[in-house]
Design an enzyme around this catalytic site. Structure first.
Site, PDB file in Angstrom:
ATOM      1  N   LYS A   1      25.463 100.764  15.235  1.00  0.00           N
ATOM      2  CA  LYS A   1      25.176  99.472  15.873  1.00  0.00           C
ATOM      3  C   LYS A   1      26.191  98.417  15.445  1.00  0.00           C
ATOM      4  O   LYS A   1      26.685  97.625  16.261  1.00  0.00           O
ATOM      5  CB  LYS A   1      23.759  99.005  15.491  1.00  0.00           C
ATOM      6  CG  LYS A   1      23.389  97.631  16.038  1.00  0.00           C
ATOM      7  CD  LYS A   1      23.376  97.621  17.554  1.00  0.00           C
ATOM      8  CE  LYS A   1      23.222  96.224  18.100  1.00  0.00           C
ATOM      9  NZ  LYS A   1      21.873  95.651  17.953  1.00  0.00           N
TER      10      LYS A   1
ATOM     11  N   CYS B   1      24.005  88.449  17.912  1.00  0.00           N
ATOM     12  CA  CYS B   1      24.555  89.785  17.632  1.00  0.00           C
ATOM     13  C   CYS B   1      26.044  89.714  17.295  1.00  0.00           C
ATOM     14  O   CYS B   1      26.452  89.968  16.181  1.00  0.00           O
ATOM     15  CB  CYS B   1      24.386  90.700  18.854  1.00  0.00           C
ATOM     16  SG  CYS B   1      22.737  90.847  19.439  1.00  0.00           S
TER      17      CYS B   1
HETATM   18  N1  SAJ Z   1      31.876  86.526  25.171  1.00  0.00           N
HETATM   19  C1  SAJ Z   1      33.220  86.185  25.344  1.00  0.00           C
HETATM   20  N2  SAJ Z   1      34.036  87.050  26.004  1.00  0.00           N
HETATM   21  C2  SAJ Z   1      33.573  88.243  26.499  1.00  0.00           C
HETATM   22  C3  SAJ Z   1      32.205  88.572  26.308  1.00  0.00           C
HETATM   23  C4  SAJ Z   1      31.375  87.701  25.649  1.00  0.00           C
HETATM   24  O1  SAJ Z   1      33.665  85.126  24.901  1.00  0.00           O
HETATM   25  O2  SAJ Z   1      34.355  88.985  27.108  1.00  0.00           O
HETATM   26  C5  SAJ Z   1      31.006  85.603  24.446  1.00  0.00           C
HETATM   27  C6  SAJ Z   1      29.838  85.114  25.282  1.00  0.00           C
HETATM   28  O3  SAJ Z   1      30.170  83.925  25.956  1.00  0.00           O
HETATM   29  C7  SAJ Z   1      28.772  84.853  24.219  1.00  0.00           C
HETATM   30  C8  SAJ Z   1      29.086  85.881  23.138  1.00  0.00           C
HETATM   31  O4  SAJ Z   1      30.438  86.308  23.363  1.00  0.00           O
HETATM   32  O5  SAJ Z   1      28.864  83.555  23.685  1.00  0.00           O
HETATM   33  C9  SAJ Z   1      28.159  87.085  23.160  1.00  0.00           C
HETATM   34  O6  SAJ Z   1      28.130  87.519  24.480  1.00  0.00           O
HETATM   35  P1  SAJ Z   1      27.552  89.004  24.855  1.00  0.00           P
HETATM   36  O7  SAJ Z   1      27.783  89.211  26.318  1.00  0.00           O
HETATM   37  O8  SAJ Z   1      28.069  89.998  23.925  1.00  0.00           O
HETATM   38  O9  SAJ Z   1      25.987  88.807  24.718  1.00  0.00           O
HETATM   39  P2  SAJ Z   1      24.997  89.214  23.560  1.00  0.00           P
HETATM   40  O10 SAJ Z   1      25.251  88.489  22.311  1.00  0.00           O
HETATM   41  O11 SAJ Z   1      23.646  89.096  24.168  1.00  0.00           O
HETATM   42  O12 SAJ Z   1      25.343  90.726  23.274  1.00  0.00           O
HETATM   43  C10 SAJ Z   1      24.476  91.727  23.691  1.00  0.00           C
HETATM   44  C11 SAJ Z   1      24.724  92.862  22.743  1.00  0.00           C
HETATM   45  N3  SAJ Z   1      23.649  93.797  22.884  1.00  0.00           N
HETATM   46  C12 SAJ Z   1      23.058  94.272  21.761  1.00  0.00           C
HETATM   47  O13 SAJ Z   1      23.430  93.976  20.637  1.00  0.00           O
HETATM   48  C13 SAJ Z   1      21.922  95.177  21.970  1.00  0.00           C
HETATM   49  C14 SAJ Z   1      26.080  93.480  23.029  1.00  0.00           C
HETATM   50  O14 SAJ Z   1      26.168  94.718  22.314  1.00  0.00           O
HETATM   51  C15 SAJ Z   1      26.275  93.764  24.493  1.00  0.00           C
HETATM   52  O15 SAJ Z   1      27.593  94.254  24.691  1.00  0.00           O
HETATM   53  C16 SAJ Z   1      26.115  92.472  25.271  1.00  0.00           C
HETATM   54  O16 SAJ Z   1      24.757  92.035  25.057  1.00  0.00           O
HETATM   55  C17 SAJ Z   1      26.354  92.691  26.745  1.00  0.00           C
HETATM   56  O17 SAJ Z   1      27.160  93.579  27.079  1.00  0.00           O
HETATM   57  O18 SAJ Z   1      25.774  91.942  27.527  1.00  0.00           O
END
Ligand code: SAJ
Length: 433
Positions: free
Chosen positions: A214, A269
Site C-alpha cells: 500500500k 493518502c
Molecule cells: N494530484 C495531482 N496530480 C495528479 C493526481 C493527483 O496533483 O496527477 C493531486 C490531487 O489534486 C490531490 C492529491 O494529488 O490533491 C491526491 O489526489 P488523488 O487523485 O491521488 O486522490 P486520493 O488522495 O483520494 O488518492 C486515492 C488513493 N486511493 C487509495 O489510497 C485507496 C490513490 O491510491 C488513488 O490512486 C487515487 O485515490 C485515485 O486514483 O483516485
C-alpha cells in the site's frame, strides 16, 4: 480462561472505525449476510447511522443497502467480543512534523486487547508502514492477554484501496492483497474476503509485504506527481505548455503513465503515506533521498502558486499588497468536502504573507469559506486562484470574470480553457502552462 469465540451462530463481523473505509465495508459485510456491527468513538455519528440519517453517504448503491440493511453502529467495544472477525479501519494520519501518528490505531488495539478471545481473526485495513503489525499491533494484542498470535488469535493485513466516488472501481471489485502472521491466519482472511468481494485476492508472504504494497502504491503516485510538478516549474520558464507535452507523451501506448501538475498534493493518502516509509526506513538507518525530495517538490507547489500570483499581478501593475485575491477551493480534490492536507491552506497563508486581502470560497466547505457565493468571491477581486477543480469553477467564463473586475487568473489545477481566457484579455497563468 478466555472462552473460544462462539462459532455456532451467524458469523458476526465487527468493523472498528466508520469512516470512508469502515462504513462501506460494514455495509458490504451486512449485504453479504454477516451480522455487521460498526464500532466508532463518535457518538453523534453512531446515532445518525442507527437512525439511518447519515448525510455523508452519497453513493447510491451504498445508500440503498444502508437504508434496508441490518447493519448496526455502537460506541461499545464490548460488542466485538462475540464477533468472529474484527476489522480495524481507523485513521493513520501524520503529525504537523510529518511523523506517523499511530495513536488512533494503538487506542483501537488496546480496546480490542481487552476483549480478545481465542479464535478471533483481527484484520487491519488502515494504511501503515511495514513493521507496524509486527512491532506495534501484535505486542499490544498479546501483551495484555497472554494470547499468542497465530495460535490463539490471528492477525492479517488487507490494506484499503477504496476510491470514494469512483463508479468503476468499487469496494467489491477492487483487487486486494493480504498478508498474515502465519498460513492459518492468511487462509482465514482470504476466505473472509473471498466471501465479500469478487475481485482478485493476492496473498503476500508476510504482514510486512502487505504493509509495503500500500505504501508503495501511493508513494509511486506522489513521486510521479513530483516529476510533472518539477517539469511544470521548469517549463514555465521555458515557455512550454507542460500539459500539452504530457498529453503528447501519453499517446505512447506503453511505458508511460500520465500524471498532472497542480498547486499541491492533498488528501489523507498521497502526501501522508510516503512519510510513513521515510520515517520507518530512517529508524533502521536508511534515508529515502528520492522520496523525500519528491515530497519537498510537491510541498513547494503552494509557494510556487503564490509567487505566480504575485508575478502575474505585477505584470498588470497591481501590487499584491492590499489587493483582494479570491482563492477558489479548499477541498483536496473536486466535488468533495474533504480538506485534509489540502494545499489551499498554505496558499492562503503565503498570499496573506504577501499582504493580499484573501477571500475564500468552496461550495462544499462552507465553514472554511469567508463568503457564501462564487459571485461574492470574484466581485472586485482583481485576481482569482483556482485550487480545486470543482465543476462550478470550471464553468467560469472570461466574460463573467471581466464583468466582475477580475483580470488575473491563476489556474492551480489547469482546469480552464487557457486560450479562451487569453483571447478575452485576461492574464492567465496555469501550473506549467
Ligand atoms: N494530484 C495531482 N496530480 C495528479 C493526481 C493527483 O496533483 O496527477 C493531486 C490531487 O489534486 C490531490 C492529491 O494529488 O490533491 C491526491 O489526489 P488523488 O487523485 O491521488 O486522490 P486520493 O488522495 O483520494 O488518492 C486515492 C488513493 N486511493 C487509495 O489510497 C485507496 C490513490 O491510491 C488513488 O490512486 C487515487 O485515490 C485515485 O486514483 O483516485
Amino acid at each position: 480462561m478466555r472462552n473460544r469465540v462462539n462459532t455456532n451462530k451467524k458469523k458476526k463481523v465487527a468493523i472498528i472505525g466508520l469512516g470512508y473505509v469502515g462504513l462501506p465495508l460494514a455495509i458490504l459485510v451486512d449485504k453479504k449476510g454477516y451480522e455487521s456491527i460498526g464500532v466508532d468513538i463518535d457518538e453523534n455519528k453512531v446515532k445518525m447511522l442507527n437512525d439511518r440519517t447519515f448525510p455523508f453517504i452519497t453513493e447510491k448503491n451504498i445508500v440503498r443497502q444502508f437504508q434496508k440493511g441490518s447493519f448496526k453502529a455502537t460506541t461499545d467495544f464490548d460488542s466485538i467480543i462475540d464477533a468472529e472477525i474484527i476489522v480495524i479501519c481507523v485513521p493513520t494520519p501524520v503529525y504537523e512534523n510529518n511523523m506517523p501518528n499511530l495513536e488512533p490505531l494503538k487506542s483501537a488495539c488496546e480496546n480490542i486487547a481487552l476483549r480478545l478471545r481465542k479464535g478471533h481473526l483481527v484484520i487491519l485495513e488502515s494504511t501503515v508502514n511495514p513493521g507496524v503489525c509486527d512491532n506495534v499491533i501484535i505486542p499490544i494484542l498479546e501483551g495484555k492477554t497472554g494470547l499468542k498470535c497465530g495460535k490463539d488469535f490471528y492477525l492479517a493485513h488487507c490494506p484499503e484501496r477504496l476510491n470514494p466516488g469512483d463508479k468503476k472501481w468499487t469496494i467489491e471489485n477492487i483487487p486486494r492483497v493480504i498478508g498474515s502472521y502465519n498460513e492459518k491466519g492468511l487462509k482465514k482472511a482470504i476466505r473472509f474476503y473471498k466471501s465479500i468481494i469478487s475481485a482478485e485476492i493476492k496473498p503476500m508472504k508476510s504482514l510486512k509485504e502487505a504493509e509495503a504494497v500500500k505504501i508503495v502504491e501511493n508513494t509511486f503516485r506522489d513521486i510521479n506527481i513530483a516529476f510533472v510538478n518539477e517539469l511544470a516549474m521548469s517549463f514555465s520558464y521555458l515557455g512550454i505548455d507542460v500539459v500539452n507535452v504530457i498529453e503528447g507523451a501519453a499517446t505512447k501506448p506503453f511505458a508511460f503513465m500520465p500524471h498532472y501538475p497542480g498547486c499541491g498534493v492533498g488528501g489523507h493518502c498521497i502526501p501522508v503515506d510516503p512519510y510513513y516509509l521515510i520515517e520507518y526506513a530512517k529508524n533502521v538507518g536508511f534515508d529515502h533521498d528520492f522520496l523525500s525530495l519528491a515530497r519537498r517538490i510537491n510541498e513547494k507547489m503552494t509557494e510556487f502558486t503564490a509567487q505566480l500570483t504575485v508575478r502575474a499581478l505585477n505584470e498588470r501593475r497591481i501590487p499584491i499588497n492590499g489587493t483582494r485575491v479570491a482563492v477558489l477551493g479548499l477541498a483536496y480534490k473536486p466535488e468533495i468536502d474533504d480538506c485534509r492536507e489540502s494545499p489551499a491552506f498554505k496558499i492562503i497563508k503565503h498570499l496573506k504573507n504577501y499582504g493580499a486581502d484573501v477571500v475564500v470560497y468552496d461550495p462544499y466547505v462552507s465553514d472554511g469559506s469567508t463568503v457564501s457565493s462564487l459571485e461574492e468571491a470574484i466581485k472586485n477581486s482583481p485576481a482569482i486562484v483556482i485550487v480545486t477543480a470543482h465543476k462550478v469553477f470550471k464553468s467560469l467564463t472570461p466574460q463573467e470574470l471581466l464583468r466582475n473586475g477580475v483580470s488575473v487568473v491563476i489556474d492551480g489545477r489547469n482546469c480552464l480553457p487557457k486560450d479562451d481566457f487569453i483571447k478575452a484579455g485576461i492574464l492567465y497563468k496555469g501550473i506549467g502552462r
